[in-house]
Motif scaffolding. Structure first.
Motif, PDB file in Angstrom:
ATOM      1  N   ASP A   1      23.941 -25.879  21.924  1.00  0.00           N
ATOM      2  CA  ASP A   1      25.142 -25.146  22.318  1.00  0.00           C
ATOM      3  C   ASP A   1      25.382 -25.349  23.809  1.00  0.00           C
ATOM      4  O   ASP A   1      24.561 -24.936  24.638  1.00  0.00           O
ATOM      5  CB  ASP A   1      24.975 -23.653  22.016  1.00  0.00           C
ATOM      6  CG  ASP A   1      26.272 -22.861  22.185  1.00  0.00           C
ATOM      7  OD1 ASP A   1      27.202 -23.377  22.841  1.00  0.00           O
ATOM      8  OD2 ASP A   1      26.353 -21.730  21.674  1.00  0.00           O
TER       9      ASP A   1
ATOM     10  N   SER B   1      19.672 -22.171  24.070  1.00  0.00           N
ATOM     11  CA  SER B   1      20.435 -23.070  23.189  1.00  0.00           C
ATOM     12  C   SER B   1      20.935 -24.292  23.945  1.00  0.00           C
ATOM     13  O   SER B   1      20.974 -25.402  23.410  1.00  0.00           O
ATOM     14  CB  SER B   1      21.610 -22.321  22.561  1.00  0.00           C
ATOM     15  OG  SER B   1      21.157 -21.274  21.721  1.00  0.00           O
TER      16      SER B   1
ATOM     17  N   GLN C   1      21.679 -18.054  25.209  1.00  0.00           N
ATOM     18  CA  GLN C   1      22.617 -19.173  25.347  1.00  0.00           C
ATOM     19  C   GLN C   1      22.006 -20.271  26.227  1.00  0.00           C
ATOM     20  O   GLN C   1      22.211 -21.467  25.983  1.00  0.00           O
ATOM     21  CB  GLN C   1      23.929 -18.685  25.956  1.00  0.00           C
ATOM     22  CG  GLN C   1      24.759 -17.822  25.018  1.00  0.00           C
ATOM     23  CD  GLN C   1      26.022 -17.308  25.690  1.00  0.00           C
ATOM     24  OE1 GLN C   1      26.139 -17.301  26.921  1.00  0.00           O
ATOM     25  NE2 GLN C   1      26.980 -16.863  24.876  1.00  0.00           N
TER      26      GLN C   1
END
Length: 354
Positions: free
Chosen positions: A198, A192, A189
């Motif tokens: 994200d 990203s 994450q």
């Protein structure tokens, strides 16, 4: 003319100042939106000066200034002069060794997050940067590990709990099992987030900061704020890199006053030409022909080709890219991307910029 007289007679205009020592060597280069106000501040007796500034002032024996039409040009000229002269007191001057990368690659079962002076080669993992602040990178990494309990002191994953696990700083990575999967998911994450695909991880940290503040845990909330600011600094650098790597050619206009405008043609991190125009003449045939001929002369060949190869931002370019990117986002100017086809409607482009 004496130094004190030069300082008194400085213009209240944007520009660059070069401080010189008794040997005539440039020892510091700076820029300002208002030269007179900035330079005079060095010579005022004040306790707010840093030790570096106090030491600098003791060695100043002469001064040279270069006026510019805009603050943006002063920023660029300062950058250029620092690169060329490398003055003694410009401690913020970047050297190749000062540029850092944040690297992430999988070693065994876990991703390793490191700060490095070199990006990873090939497809070994992920590299972000180059960045210019070791403190920012360190705090961003610490924030990720602190907030999500990734500070395992025994990442060998041998089934034995580490000391940090007993302190609540490790989510059980050392024990194997789901802790390893959770760790890798959080790092993915993070990747990203830095890739700009994200933003949920940053949003989650902001939510946690808000909850700490609501619970009156202000010290913890302040820690989260610092972590978030570091992450946002890294994100901005990545935005600068992505924008610059796009190989854009831009026509930029900044109003100087009610009668004049400064026009720039910028490709990547290079100002190809700049010109001050009278607003009332902006759409005259002679001005349009002159601008178009300059654009064509500078650009030529396939430099505006949309298929042109995109290149990574070099270490040399990064600070200059930041200056240009910040200027375009500052609201002080208007800009438009230029293509070969758009040269045929130059008058309309200029009017939209003004």
């Amino acid at each position: 003319m004496s130094l004190s007289q030069k300082v008194k007679e400085l213009p209240a205009a944007p520009g660059v100042y070069l401080m010189k020592d008794s040997a005539g060597q440039v020892i510091y280069v700076g820029k300002s939106k208002r030269l007179r106000h900035r330079v005079q501040s060095y010579f005022r007796s004040t306790t707010t000066h840093t030790p570096k500034v106090r030491k600098l002032v003791k060695h100043i024996r002469d001064l040279e200034t270069v006026e510019t039409d805009t603050e943006f040009e002063a920023f660029l000229l300062e950058w250029q002069l620092i690169q060329e002269i490398r003055p003694q007191y410009n401690r913020q001057m970047k050297t190749p060794e000062a540029f850092l990368y944040l690297t992430i690659r999988k070693v065994g079962r876990l991703y390793r997050i490191r700060m490095s002076t070199q990006p990873l080669r090939g497809k070994d993992g992920f590299s972000f940067g180059p960045y210019t602040s070791k403190k920012t990178i360190s705090r961003a990494i610490l924030g990720l590990k602190d907030v999500y309990r990734l500070q395992c002191s025994n990442p060998a994953i041998n089934g034995s709990p580490c000391l940090n696990y007993s302190l609540g700083l490790c989510r059980g990575i050392c024990l194997g099992g789901k802790g390893v999967g959770e760790y890798n998911t959080i790092v993915e994450q993070f990747v990203s987030l830095l890739n700009g695909t994200d933003s949920r991880l940053l949003e989650d940290m902001q939510d946690q900061m808000t909850r700490h503040a609501a619970a009156l845990a202000f010290e913890r909330a302040a820690q989260y704020r610092n972590y978030i600011q570091s992450l946002q600094s890294l994100l901005q650098k990545e935005e600068v890199m992505d924008f610059t790597e796009g190989n854009h050619v831009m026509l930029v206009a900044e109003k100087l006053d009610e009668e004049k405008v400064k026009l720039f043609l910028i490709r990547r991190t290079d100002v190809l030409f700049s010109e001050v125009l009278e607003l009332e003449d902006i759409s005259s045939k002679s001005v349009l022909v002159n601008i178009e001929s300059q654009i064509s002369g500078w650009l030529g060949g396939n430099i505006l080709d949309s298929q042109a190869h995109e290149q990574q931002v070099s270490r040399y370019e990064i600070d200059k890219a930041q200056i240009i990117y910040s200027y375009l986002r500052s609201g002080k100017c208007k800009y438009i991307m230029v293509s070969n086809e758009e040269l045929d409607r130059l008058e309309g482009i200029l009017e939209s910029l003004i």
